[in-house]
Design a protein around this motif. Structure first.
Motif, PDB file in Angstrom:
ATOM      1  N   LYS A  64      19.570  50.361  55.247  1.00 61.26           N
ATOM      2  CA  LYS A  64      19.957  51.116  53.967  1.00 61.26           C
ATOM      3  C   LYS A  64      20.698  52.535  54.395  1.00 61.26           C
ATOM      4  CE  LYS A  64      19.663  50.860  49.190  1.00 61.26           C
ATOM      5  NZ  LYS A  64      18.457  51.439  48.021  1.00 61.26           N
ATOM      6  N   THR A  65      19.659  53.331  54.801  1.00 64.65           N
ATOM      7  CA  THR A  65      19.856  54.591  55.161  1.00 64.65           C
ATOM      8  C   THR A  65      21.139  54.572  55.769  1.00 64.65           C
ATOM      9  OG1 THR A  65      17.597  54.863  55.063  1.00 64.65           O
ATOM     10  CG2 THR A  65      18.842  56.725  55.852  1.00 64.65           C
ATOM     11  N   SER A 111      24.223  54.096  54.098  1.00 60.86           N
ATOM     12  CA  SER A 111      24.768  55.319  53.231  1.00 60.86           C
ATOM     13  C   SER A 111      25.283  56.476  53.936  1.00 60.86           C
ATOM     14  CB  SER A 111      23.574  55.651  52.157  1.00 60.86           C
ATOM     15  OG  SER A 111      22.472  56.398  53.050  1.00 60.86           O
ATOM     16  N   LEU A 112      24.897  56.639  55.215  1.00 68.42           N
ATOM     17  CA  LEU A 112      25.245  57.511  56.090  1.00 68.42           C
ATOM     18  C   LEU A 112      26.800  57.268  56.447  1.00 68.42           C
ATOM     19  CD1 LEU A 112      22.164  58.827  58.051  1.00 68.42           C
ATOM     20  CD2 LEU A 112      23.152  60.011  56.438  1.00 68.42           C
ATOM     21  N   ARG A 151      28.746  55.369  54.921  1.00 71.04           N
ATOM     22  CA  ARG A 151      29.685  55.518  53.796  1.00 71.04           C
ATOM     23  C   ARG A 151      29.956  56.999  53.427  1.00 71.04           C
ATOM     24  NH1 ARG A 151      27.387  55.383  48.685  1.00 71.04           N
ATOM     25  NH2 ARG A 151      25.374  55.213  49.685  1.00 71.04           N
ATOM     26  N   THR A 152      29.283  57.899  53.620  1.00 69.26           N
ATOM     27  CA  THR A 152      29.751  59.323  53.264  1.00 69.26           C
ATOM     28  C   THR A 152      30.260  59.961  54.719  1.00 69.26           C
ATOM     29  OG1 THR A 152      27.348  59.878  53.970  1.00 69.26           O
ATOM     30  CG2 THR A 152      27.899  59.380  51.762  1.00 69.26           C
TER      31      THR A 152
END
Lengths: 311, 216, 663
Positions: free
Chosen positions: B177-178, B181-182, B184-185
């Motif tokens: 998950k982490t 999110s990385l 994705r950004t």
């Protein structure tokens, strides 16, 4: 205070910028906002060509002499380009390079080893004039100063009060960037830029650094304590100057939320992001879209209202 | 093992197996285990010169953010090093738990650079193969080292991947998950660009280690 | 070449000094070498030349071999030059035919290689042998000792020294910079280890000082200038204006009552700002002399010139005088005793404990005032926020034993921390924690005092406190200051929330200690405390004859040691005065008038003002009594007409040639 020595031929100050590995990946927003701020403040800079990784805290765990050389190659390249100052925004890079500069000067044993190794690789030895390693916080404070910054502000701050988090490696052990026990320069710059700050008791307490990635449970608790105290003192966001601190405080908030603090969603911003905003840079340019936590507040605080302008 | 009594000198700490089934431990240090020559050698490293001036005040442990988790607090490490109990120190988890925050060095009233001491001990632990093998931190350090030596730069993605594969492969799933999110950004890239003049760097690194029998 | 026209006959003695010299230098070889040198008649080596047999050896040889010069190669002249000169004199020879070579401080204590050290010893000996040929017989002259003594500093040390001397019939001037004597002891509530009330044992002595016919007490005064030398000091004392006539004021305090300020408003220095005072005030109730003073910084009359002057009107003795000016008194004394004390460590130099940041962090001296019945809170332990503490942390070693502030141990802090722990617990019933590195209780009944505290339920945690903070980890810590410390005895890190933090600050030299010591021409050690002549055997003398030390100005110490030193210093001063005269060293300079051209180059150079110009002969003249033999004029004289006894040109050049002979 080191004199401003970073002059190139035509007399204008030119900073040599050392990004380090983090600023090109997880700390990308730091690079983006740092470049934006320096451009807006008319501070010319140039990225050090073909820079190598500084070694952070891990390389020195394996070897000592080559760890100093690893850092020193960057100093040597900067020296060869004519620079007298080198700027490292990442706190770990700052400390590693600064320590290499310092130990090279203080310990003849290291000095000989490093210069001999550099010579062997056909790099310029550091000898008696190693470039001085600096950090953007100190450059902004000393070379620009709160007053000049205030004069260049073009936007009003719409956000909440800020906790200024310095972390460890920028203020310890070299107290040149700011006071090791009670640093205040970030607060002074933010206040001059019209951004309110709170008295943050944990501003120099360690976030765990790379330990949050390896012994996660331990690091997470350190981060929890930092965020909790910031919140307790009335801060709505934390501003930092280290990509690893930003990463730790930003990326793992969902785990802390799950465990004890359902409402936790605090923006963790870089100093250069908030300063860049009040200086007039825009959302994308500052990498504000790259934050993982606090995205709602970030959208509120950093929305450009056309009619707003601050004289 | 049960009920067996050993009269020969035992390695510290040793277990005593009672007839009742309980196990108690026995701790005794013989002076032959202490290596004063090694203790003096440690002080020859930059930063460790003032080790013998330590007054055992405990300020280092008091300010260390990680001391809560350490098997030996920094103060005890200094005490052990001074007396020459090499194995205890190199086998400890303490040295790996150091976050290099420099709080100890800044507070120490005798100006002992404890952080530098920790680095010195970490290097020796790896050299002597005495570190806890599945402990993520030394594994991370070695992976970091290899990546930098080969490419001149470091990729957080590949670093973490390699470290997790070696210590806790299943943990990778929890990090998905982490990781997402990385990505994705835009903060994590899978591609990896090394430096141009890698040969130059490697030449310098090798030249630095020449003449060192043991690294560091 | 000798004075009696006959040959020079030198006796050489090389001392082993046990192993102090012989451990590095081959003394036998040096003695053998000595025997080969010109004019040397006898050359010996011996274990302890300064001993009785050693001295007798010299005396026997002088007689048996008709020696007219003696060289002893041993330790520093500072130690035994006097000893050997006396021995030589007893043998019937002028003592200045004796010369000493330093093989200890200059050779064995600073070199490691035996061959090199021995060779250096031989070089030094050879130089001495050549020099001593040119020695001439000299006579010492005496000067009288003025019978008065100046004591600088009116704390317990100065008070005790002054009383001892005055009771012995000597005239004493006691000069104190503050408006009252009493020093730090006047601020304490109780003293360790007996828990005697400090004021009760001090004030009788203070009033004895005031009323003693032999003591001239000048408070609110400072020494401005010192001239002269042992037995003959001329001292200028600056008397600062209190704006109150000391002889008239009776200490009735009506003026304070009448002051236009109805309530005290200004920070009270005696109570470290914890209490308030008016511009006209008595420093504390038992101040000696019991005279008020006016602070021009806060008094309306001084600041604006327009005040009703109710104080002046209220005084029925007309003791107030706004026009009072400072003036200087000049006195002559024979001896000076410095009892200027020390100051508490300046806490602003260490940012870790929150002093000045959190309101309830105090220094130990501030707490002394809090627990003192005559202090700002009447002896109740009331914090700056008005509340009483339920838990108190006392941090030992603040500023001491630290490379970053003061390296030394301040000696008194462990004991006074125990005392404060006792008093705080007694007054407030709070839970008390002492955080220490080592518990130092070396004096009489000190360890027993520690035992008492252990049994009173005070917590003793061995661990130096790193930080005092206010961030909380646990709800029980809300609203308190948290001390995070490693309890090294139990072996764990602890967080202890407290309402009050007491910093046991160490002692350091006064901020102006360097200026003060230069006034009196004495040395200080690296820490800045005044330097004693010898740490073991001469703790109250200095290297300046006639100037003595006592108390904390020499190093941190408690009251018993201070009083002991004060008595010792008084004895030294008394010795000088009772002997009545002092012999001066004859190594003075003199002008060869035939060669003097009257250029006057030398006159302003003399640091002692010993040279004057004689107009009718147009030459310079040196006052032998004032000359200290520094040699400045000798070196500066353009015509070489000033010479110095014991350092004549021939003596110096022959010594140099002797050293260079093998080069």
């Amino acid at each position: 205070m080191p004199a401003d020595r970073s002059h190139n031929g035509d007399g204008a100050k030119k900073y040599v910028y050392y990004p380090g590995c983090s600023l090109k990946s997880t700390g990308l927003a730091y690079e983006e906002s740092f470049l934006a701020v320096f451009q807006l403040l008319d501070l010319p800079f140039e990225e050090l060509p073909d820079w190598n990784c500084c070694g952070a805290t891990s390389y020195m765990d394996i070897e000592e002499d080559s760890a100093f050389v690893l850092a020193a190659r960057n100093l040597s390249l900067a020296k060869s380009s004519g620079a007298t100052d080198i700027l490292a925004p990442c706190s770990a890079c700052y400390l590693v390079l600064r320590k290499a500069e310092d130990y090279h000067r203080r310990y003849p044993v290291i000095r000989e080893k490093v210069d001999a190794a550099l010579k062997r690789a056909r790099l310029e030895p550091l000898a008696d004039n190693c470039p001085h390693v600096r950090h953007p916080l100190e450059v902004l404070y000393n070379d620009v100063g709160p007053e000049r910054l205030r004069a260049k502000v073009s936007r009003r701050w719409e956000g909440g009060p800020i906790a200024c988090y310095y972390g460890c490696q920028v203020v310890r052990p070299y107290g040149e960037v700011d006071n090791p026990v009670n640093p205040v320069r970030m607060e002074e710059l933010l206040e001059a830029a019209g951004i309110p700050t709170i008295e943050y008791g944990l501003k120099t307490k360690c976030c765990g650094g790379s330990l949050t990635g390896t012994i996660h449970e331990v690091g997470l608790r350190l981060n929890y304590v930092l965020l909790k105290d910031a919140h307790r003192r009335g801060a709505q966001a934390v501003v930092t100057i280290c990509p690893l601190c930003q990463f730790n405080l930003d990326v793992y908030q969902n785990e802390i939320r799950k465990d004890t603090w359902p409402s936790l969603d605090m923006p963790i911003l870089y100093l250069t992001q908030v300063l860049g905003w009040v200086l007039g840079a825009d959302f994308q340019a500052l990498g504000l879209h790259r934050s993982v936590s606090g995205r709602k507040l970030i959208r509120e605080w950093f929305s450009r209202k056309e009619e707003e302008s601050y004289v | 093992m049960e009920g067996k009594i050993h009269f020969q000198p035992q390695e510290h700490p040793s277990k005593v197996y009672l007839q009742s089934g309980d196990i108690i431990s026995r701790k005794l240090r013989y002076q032959r285990e202490a290596d004063p020559v090694w203790a003096r050698k440690i002080t020859s490293h930059p930063g460790c010169e003032r080790l013998f001036s330590c007054i055992q005040c405990g300020t280092c442990s008091g300010t260390c953010p990680l001391s809560l988790y350490m098997d030996y607090t920094p103060r005890r490490i200094v005490a052990l090093v001074r007396e020459g109990f090499r194995k205890d120190v190199l086998r400890s988890q303490t040295i790996w738990l150091c976050a290099s925050c420099y709080s100890c060095a800044v507070h120490c009233p005798q100006n002992i650079e404890i952080t530098d001491l920790m680095y010195t001990l970490k290097r020796e632990a790896i050299q002597s193969h005495l570190f806890p093998k599945r402990f993520p931190i030394p594994v991370l350090a070695r992976e970091f080292y290899e990546l930098v030596r080969r490419h001149g730069r470091n990729s957080e993605f590949w670093l973490v991947l390699r470290m997790m594969l070696k210590t806790n492969p299943l943990g990778l799933l929890g990090m998905a998950k982490t990781g997402w999110s990385l990505i994705r950004t835009g903060r994590m890239s899978l591609k990896f660009e090394g430096i141009q003049q890698i040969r130059q760097l490697q030449a310098a690194l090798e030249a630095a280690q020449e003449g060192n029998n043991h690294a560091g | 070449m000798s004075d009696n026209g006959g040959a020079v006959r030198i006796g050489v003695y090389v001392c082993h000094c046990g192993t102090n010299i012989a451990g590095v230098v081959d003394c036998r070889a040096v003695a053998e070498y000595g025997a080969t040198l010109p004019n040397v008649v006898i050359s010996r080596d011996y274990k302890y030349m300064c001993s009785d047999p050693g001295q007798e050896l010299i005396q026997q040889d002088v007689a048996a071999h008709k020696l007219n010069r003696v060289i002893v190669a041993s330790c520093s002249p500072l130690l035994h030059e006097q000893t050997f000169r006396s021995a030589v004199a007893k043998a019937g020879l002028n003592p200045f035919y004796f010369h000493m070579v330093n093989l200890r401080e200059h050779v064995s204590w600073v070199h490691e290689s035996r061959t090199e050290a021995t060779r250096k010893a031989q070089d030094l000996l050879r130089a001495a042998v050549r020099r001593v040929v040119f020695h001439r017989p000299l006579e010492r002259h005496s000067v009288g000792i003025h019978p008065g003594v100046l004591v600088v500093g009116g704390g317990i040390a100065g008070i005790h020294a002054a009383l001892t001397l005055a009771n012995a019939g000597k005239k004493v001037y006691l000069v104190e910079r503050e408006a009252t004597i009493g020093g730090y002891m006047a601020k304490f509530d109780k003293t360790f280890p007996t828990l005697d009330c400090a004021a009760c044992i001090l004030t009788p002595k203070m009033s004895q000082v005031k009323s003693h016919p032999n003591i001239t007490l000048w408070t609110y005064s400072e020494v401005a200038h010192v001239d002269g030398f042992v037995g003959n000091f001329t001292v200028k004392v600056l008397r600062k204006p209190r704006y109150v006539l000391e002889d008239l004021c009776s200490g009735c305090l009506q003026c304070v009552e009448a002051c236009v300020y109805k309530q005290p408003k200004f920070s009270d220095e005696f109570n470290y700002g914890l209490g308030k005072r008016k511009p006209i005030y008595m420093p504390f109730p038992q101040a000696t002399p019991p005279v008020v003073l006016i602070d021009p910084e806060t008094c309306i009359q001084f600041k604006s010139g327009r005040c009703k002057q109710t104080c002046l009107q209220a005084c029925d003795r007309q003791a107030i005088s706004f026009e009072q000016k400072q003036f200087t008194e000049e006195i002559k004394v024979g001896a000076i005793i410095l009892t200027t004390g020390a100051q508490p460590f300046d806490v602003s130099k260490t940012p870790y404990y929150g002093y000045g940041v959190y309101p309830n962090v105090y220094t130990s001296l501030e707490v002394e005032r809090l627990v003192n019945a005559s202090g700002p809170t009447g002896g109740e332990l009331i914090l700056r926020n008005g509340r009483k503490p339920q838990s108190v942390g006392i941090i030992h070693c603040v500023g001491s034993r630290d490379e970053n502030t003061n390296r030394w141990c301040s000696r008194v802090c462990c004991m006074y921390s125990l005392k404060l722990a006792h008093l705080i617990k007694e007054r407030s019933g709070a839970e008390v924690f002492n955080f220490y590195i080592d518990m130092r209780t070396p004096g009489k009944y000190f360890e027993e005092f520690y035992q008492r505290l252990l049994n009173e339920g005070v917590h003793f945690i061995r661990g130096r406190v790193a930080e005092v903070t206010d961030w909380v980890l646990d709800p029980s810590e809300e609203g308190k200051m948290v001390i995070r410390v490693e309890d090294t005895l139990i072996g764990t890190v602890r967080r202890i929330p407290v309402d009050m933090v007491v910093l046991s600050v160490g002692l350091e030299p006064h901020a102006d200690a360097q200026e003060v010591r230069r006034l009196f021409n004495i040395s200080c050690s690296t820490e800045g405390f005044f330097l004693e002549r010898h740490p073991k055997l001469a703790p109250v003398e200095t290297f300046t004859d006639g100037v003595f030390l006592a108390g904390c100005c020499q190093g941190p110490k408690d009251i018993p040691d201070t009083v002991a030193q004060a008595g010792a210093a008084a004895a030294e001063a008394m010795k000088l005065i009772d002997v009545g005269k002092v012999e001066m060293e004859p190594n003075t300079a003199y002008v060869v008038e035939e060669k003097c051209s009257g250029c006057r180059t030398c006159i302003p150079l003399c640091p002692y003002g010993a040279i004057t110009f004689v107009h009718d002969r147009n030459v310079a003249s040196i006052n032998e009594a004032l000359c200290k033999g520094c040699g400045t004029c000798v070196a500066a004289c353009p015509s070489g007409s000033i010479k110095q006894n014991l350092f004549e040109d021939e003596e110096i050049f022959s010594e140099v040639e002797g050293l260079l002979q093998t080069v």
